[in-house]
Design a protein around this motif. Structure first.
Motif, PDB file in Angstrom:
ATOM      1  N   GLY A 328       0.839  -1.187   0.000  1.00  7.07           N
ATOM      2  CA  GLY A 328       0.000   0.000   0.000  1.00  7.07           C
ATOM      3  C   GLY A 328       0.875   1.238   0.000  1.00  7.07           C
ATOM      4  O   GLY A 328       2.111   1.152   0.047  1.00  7.07           O
ATOM      5  N   THR A 329       0.256   2.411  -0.029  1.00 10.44           N
ATOM      6  CA  THR A 329       1.039   3.642  -0.092  1.00 10.44           C
ATOM      7  C   THR A 329       0.301   4.775   0.593  1.00 10.44           C
ATOM      8  O   THR A 329      -0.940   4.800   0.638  1.00 10.44           O
ATOM      9  CB  THR A 329       1.346   4.023  -1.546  1.00 10.44           C
ATOM     10  OG1 THR A 329       2.082   5.247  -1.573  1.00 10.44           O
ATOM     11  CG2 THR A 329       0.070   4.192  -2.346  1.00 10.44           C
ATOM     12  N   LEU A 333       4.715   9.898  -5.444  1.00  8.69           N
ATOM     13  CA  LEU A 333       5.398  11.108  -5.879  1.00  8.69           C
ATOM     14  C   LEU A 333       5.493  11.162  -7.401  1.00  8.69           C
ATOM     15  O   LEU A 333       5.321  10.154  -8.091  1.00  8.69           O
ATOM     16  CB  LEU A 333       6.788  11.173  -5.255  1.00  8.69           C
ATOM     17  CG  LEU A 333       6.843  11.015  -3.735  1.00  8.69           C
ATOM     18  CD1 LEU A 333       8.265  11.222  -3.223  1.00  8.69           C
ATOM     19  CD2 LEU A 333       5.877  11.962  -3.047  1.00  8.69           C
ATOM     20  N   ALA A 334       5.788  12.330  -7.917  1.00  5.85           N
ATOM     21  CA  ALA A 334       5.789  12.536  -9.365  1.00  5.85           C
ATOM     22  C   ALA A 334       6.893  11.759 -10.063  1.00  5.85           C
ATOM     23  O   ALA A 334       6.781  11.461 -11.262  1.00  5.85           O
ATOM     24  CB  ALA A 334       5.926  14.032  -9.683  1.00  5.85           C
ATOM     25  N   ASN A 335       7.948  11.412  -9.353  1.00  4.50           N
ATOM     26  CA  ASN A 335       9.043  10.668  -9.978  1.00  4.50           C
ATOM     27  C   ASN A 335       8.802   9.168  -9.993  1.00  4.50           C
ATOM     28  O   ASN A 335       9.662   8.406 -10.446  1.00  4.50           O
ATOM     29  CB  ASN A 335      10.358  10.972  -9.270  1.00  4.50           C
ATOM     30  CG  ASN A 335      10.349  10.526  -7.812  1.00  4.50           C
ATOM     31  OD1 ASN A 335       9.298  10.204  -7.260  1.00  4.50           O
ATOM     32  ND2 ASN A 335      11.512  10.515  -7.192  1.00  4.50           N
ATOM     33  N   GLY A 336       7.647   8.710  -9.498  1.00  3.74           N
ATOM     34  CA  GLY A 336       7.342   7.293  -9.460  1.00  3.74           C
ATOM     35  C   GLY A 336       7.685   6.630  -8.149  1.00  3.74           C
ATOM     36  O   GLY A 336       7.404   5.443  -7.968  1.00  3.74           O
ATOM     37  N   GLY A 337       8.304   7.360  -7.228  1.00  4.73           N
ATOM     38  CA  GLY A 337       8.544   6.828  -5.897  1.00  4.73           C
ATOM     39  C   GLY A 337       7.288   6.925  -5.051  1.00  4.73           C
ATOM     40  O   GLY A 337       6.272   7.488  -5.458  1.00  4.73           O
ATOM     41  N   LEU A 338       7.358   6.376  -3.858  1.00  6.72           N
ATOM     42  CA  LEU A 338       6.186   6.414  -2.996  1.00  6.72           C
ATOM     43  C   LEU A 338       6.592   6.532  -1.546  1.00  6.72           C
ATOM     44  O   LEU A 338       7.699   6.167  -1.150  1.00  6.72           O
ATOM     45  CB  LEU A 338       5.320   5.167  -3.187  1.00  6.72           C
ATOM     46  CG  LEU A 338       5.948   3.813  -2.843  1.00  6.72           C
ATOM     47  CD1 LEU A 338       4.989   2.982  -2.012  1.00  6.72           C
ATOM     48  CD2 LEU A 338       6.287   3.056  -4.114  1.00  6.72           C
ATOM     49  N   VAL A 339       5.679   7.068  -0.769  1.00  9.18           N
ATOM     50  CA  VAL A 339       5.817   7.160   0.679  1.00  9.18           C
ATOM     51  C   VAL A 339       4.878   6.120   1.262  1.00  9.18           C
ATOM     52  O   VAL A 339       3.665   6.192   1.069  1.00  9.18           O
ATOM     53  CB  VAL A 339       5.466   8.563   1.197  1.00  9.18           C
ATOM     54  CG1 VAL A 339       5.558   8.613   2.713  1.00  9.18           C
ATOM     55  CG2 VAL A 339       6.394   9.602   0.575  1.00  9.18           C
ATOM     56  N   LYS A 411      12.096   4.038  -3.578  1.00  9.59           N
ATOM     57  CA  LYS A 411      12.557   4.590  -4.848  1.00  9.59           C
ATOM     58  C   LYS A 411      11.758   4.017  -6.022  1.00  9.59           C
ATOM     59  O   LYS A 411      11.274   2.872  -5.953  1.00  9.59           O
ATOM     60  CB  LYS A 411      14.041   4.280  -5.049  1.00  9.59           C
ATOM     61  CG  LYS A 411      14.953   4.957  -4.051  1.00  9.59           C
ATOM     62  CD  LYS A 411      16.401   4.633  -4.350  1.00  9.59           C
ATOM     63  CE  LYS A 411      17.335   5.339  -3.400  1.00  9.59           C
ATOM     64  NZ  LYS A 411      18.761   5.045  -3.701  1.00  9.59           N
ATOM     65  N   PRO A 412      11.618   4.770  -7.097  1.00  6.02           N
ATOM     66  CA  PRO A 412      10.820   4.282  -8.237  1.00  6.02           C
ATOM     67  C   PRO A 412      11.398   3.050  -8.900  1.00  6.02           C
ATOM     68  O   PRO A 412      10.652   2.238  -9.451  1.00  6.02           O
ATOM     69  CB  PRO A 412      10.790   5.484  -9.187  1.00  6.02           C
ATOM     70  CG  PRO A 412      11.937   6.348  -8.779  1.00  6.02           C
ATOM     71  CD  PRO A 412      12.085   6.154  -7.310  1.00  6.02           C
ATOM     72  N   GLU A 413      12.721   2.876  -8.871  1.00  4.81           N
ATOM     73  CA  GLU A 413      13.307   1.704  -9.524  1.00  4.81           C
ATOM     74  C   GLU A 413      13.019   0.407  -8.773  1.00  4.81           C
ATOM     75  O   GLU A 413      13.283  -0.682  -9.293  1.00  4.81           O
ATOM     76  CB  GLU A 413      14.814   1.880  -9.675  1.00  4.81           C
ATOM     77  CG  GLU A 413      15.551   2.163  -8.393  1.00  4.81           C
ATOM     78  CD  GLU A 413      15.753   3.643  -8.156  1.00  4.81           C
ATOM     79  OE1 GLU A 413      16.710   4.003  -7.444  1.00  4.81           O
ATOM     80  OE2 GLU A 413      14.954   4.445  -8.700  1.00  4.81           O
ATOM     81  N   LEU A 414      12.460   0.496  -7.564  1.00  6.48           N
ATOM     82  CA  LEU A 414      12.100  -0.693  -6.804  1.00  6.48           C
ATOM     83  C   LEU A 414      10.664  -1.144  -7.054  1.00  6.48           C
ATOM     84  O   LEU A 414      10.243  -2.168  -6.512  1.00  6.48           O
ATOM     85  CB  LEU A 414      12.293  -0.445  -5.300  1.00  6.48           C
ATOM     86  CG  LEU A 414      13.702  -0.045  -4.856  1.00  6.48           C
ATOM     87  CD1 LEU A 414      13.724   0.201  -3.352  1.00  6.48           C
ATOM     88  CD2 LEU A 414      14.715  -1.096  -5.254  1.00  6.48           C
ATOM     89  N   VAL A 415       9.918  -0.383  -7.860  1.00  5.26           N
ATOM     90  CA  VAL A 415       8.499  -0.665  -8.106  1.00  5.26           C
ATOM     91  C   VAL A 415       8.327  -1.112  -9.550  1.00  5.26           C
ATOM     92  O   VAL A 415       8.930  -0.528 -10.469  1.00  5.26           O
ATOM     93  CB  VAL A 415       7.633   0.574  -7.812  1.00  5.26           C
ATOM     94  CG1 VAL A 415       6.158   0.286  -8.076  1.00  5.26           C
ATOM     95  CG2 VAL A 415       7.831   1.026  -6.365  1.00  5.26           C
TER      96      VAL A 415
END
Length: 449
Positions: A328-329, A333-339, A411-415
């Protein structure tokens, strides 16, 4: 009851004169929601987004404005005040930006519907081109053509208004309509952005297209705006069902799923996959020291899903048998990452090491124009350290500093993919979705609200 004023750091101080009807009640609702956000009496993206949308619907319905910019300023001031009350709740700013975009779109559509009627009448046309063959004969036929044309005093065409949206175009057309009325009024010298109903007055003292016409237009456009905001509310209320509608396409039988923390979106997603005939196993990390994973495990188990509750320290050892990680999140974020909840970065990093797909379930109201958080690996929303080290350990408490972050930055590269209520998207498409959800004027987190 709070004072009948509401301040924000946009420079606009909201008072009773900004609202009609029960203005004090509206200001109290704004202050009340800000206080609940500040005291963390309302937490979570879905709850804060829903409350924000309900409040903005009330604000728009009671706002008193003469131009679209005044209404946008009121909504922006409310959003700024709510965001300042709890900056960690990103959904508040996301919903406010979405509402600002809808207000602009609905207002411009209403203007476009009335603009053709405003310019179709002959009295609303541009000034006629001078007839150089009948009204002003060439006095010297032997002179050069350039000299003859230079002697003609042809009025230049009116300047084209800047492309500032449909509101400016209508204001320009309305000013022309008032200046060419039957009473022989003169053309207004007021600026383009001034209220059209107050811009021009003819020689007889009667205003052409008086304030009543614009009040009626504002009331009708407000009704359309409220309907658009209601669609945002409906989207938030049905986000769980919309995200879970295609769960069977992503989770197959005999798969082993890992999730972490408590997310109602993930719960609905997994339950929908199980209801469609999927027979899979879910490992739930308990998410110490908050142990929200216990609630998720109990909820999934009650739905008939084979569930195993595991400690966070076993994530690395379990990953070789995991076929998919579902997270879940709190915000995207706009760069594809998430909190996401603390521990999500650990699960995603281990999944990356074992080339295990990472799926994120989220609603589009969580899309944020932010590109980074306060720290590369954490959102720095620190919680009470007493959950880790109590005051009964007095000697140890005096010698150590304990940080208990509630959120992680993934980070976005982990998704691998985001599953939203509007479809599935890779991380590199999130920026485009953010641009579609918000206007360019509203995607700046620091200045737009």
């Amino acid at each position: 009851m709070p004072n009948a004023t509401s301040t924000s750091d946009t420079g606009l101080v909201l008072t009773e004169r900004h609202f009609r009807g029960k203005a004090k009640a509206t200001l109290w609702q704004i202050s009340s929601l800000a206080d609940r956000l500040r005291r963390r009496q309302i937490v979570g993206s879905n709850a804060t987004a829903h409350e924000t949308a309900l409040l903005l619907r009330l604000v728009v319905s009671n706002a008193k404005f003469n131009s679209i910019e005044q209404l946008l300023a009121i909504v922006r001031a409310v959003g700024k005040q709510l965001t300042a009350a709890n900056p960690k709740e990103f959904a508040v700013g996301n919903v406010t930006r979405n509402v600002l975009r809808l207000i602009r779109e609905e207002y411009q559509q209403a203007l476009a519907a009335t603009l053709p009627s405003a310019v179709s009448s002959p009295s609303h046309s541009e000034p006629p081109t001078p007839d150089i063959y009948t009204s002003r004969r060439l006095s010297n036929p032997s002179a050069s053509l350039s000299d003859q044309l230079s002697s003609l005093r042809i009025a230049p065409p009116p300047p084209t208004p800047p492309l500032l949206g449909g509101f400016s175009l209508l204001t320009h057309a309305h000013a022309r309509r008032e200046s060419t009325g039957a009473g022989g009024g003169t053309r207004s010298s007021s600026p383009l952005g001034s209220p059209p109903a107050l811009a021009v007055q003819n020689t007889s003292g009667d205003r052409q297209g008086g304030p009543r016409d614009w009040d009626d237009f504002n009331r009708k456009s407000t009704t359309v705006m409220i309907q658009a905001i209601q669609e945002v509310i409906d989207e938030i209320e049905t986000v769980y069902e919309q995200v879970a509608k295609n769960a069977s396409l992503h989770i197959r039988s005999s798969e082993t799923i890992l999730t972490i923390g408590r997310s109602r979106t993930v719960e609905s997603f997994l339950k929908a996959a199980a209801a469609s005939g999927g027979n899979f196993t879910v490992y739930v990390a308990e998410t110490a020291p908050f142990y929200t994973g216990h609630e998720t495990a109990a909820s999934l188990s009650s739905a008939g899903i084979q569930t195993v509750l595991v400690p966070d320290a076993s994530i690395f050892a379990l990953m070789p048998r995991i076929s998919k990680v579902v997270l879940g999140t709190h915000a995207v974020l706009a760069n594809g990452g998430l909190v996401a909840v603390s521990g999500s970065a650990l699960a995603a990093s281990v999944a990356r090491l074992h080339t295990t797909p990472v799926v994120v379930c989220t609603g589009q109201f969580k899309l944020s124009p932010l590109r980074e958080t306060y720290h590369e690996y954490g959102a720095m929303d620190l919680q009470n350290p007493a959950k880790v080290l109590g005051f009964e350990e007095g000697d140890l408490v005096d010698t150590v500093d304990i940080a208990v972050p509630y959120y992680d930055y993934v980070k976005p590269e982990l998704v691998d993919v985001f599953i939203t209520n509007d479809g599935e998207y890779p991380p590199n498409s999130i920026y485009r979705l953010v641009k579609e959800e918000m206007m360019a004027d509203d995607d700046d987190h620091d200045n737009a609200l």
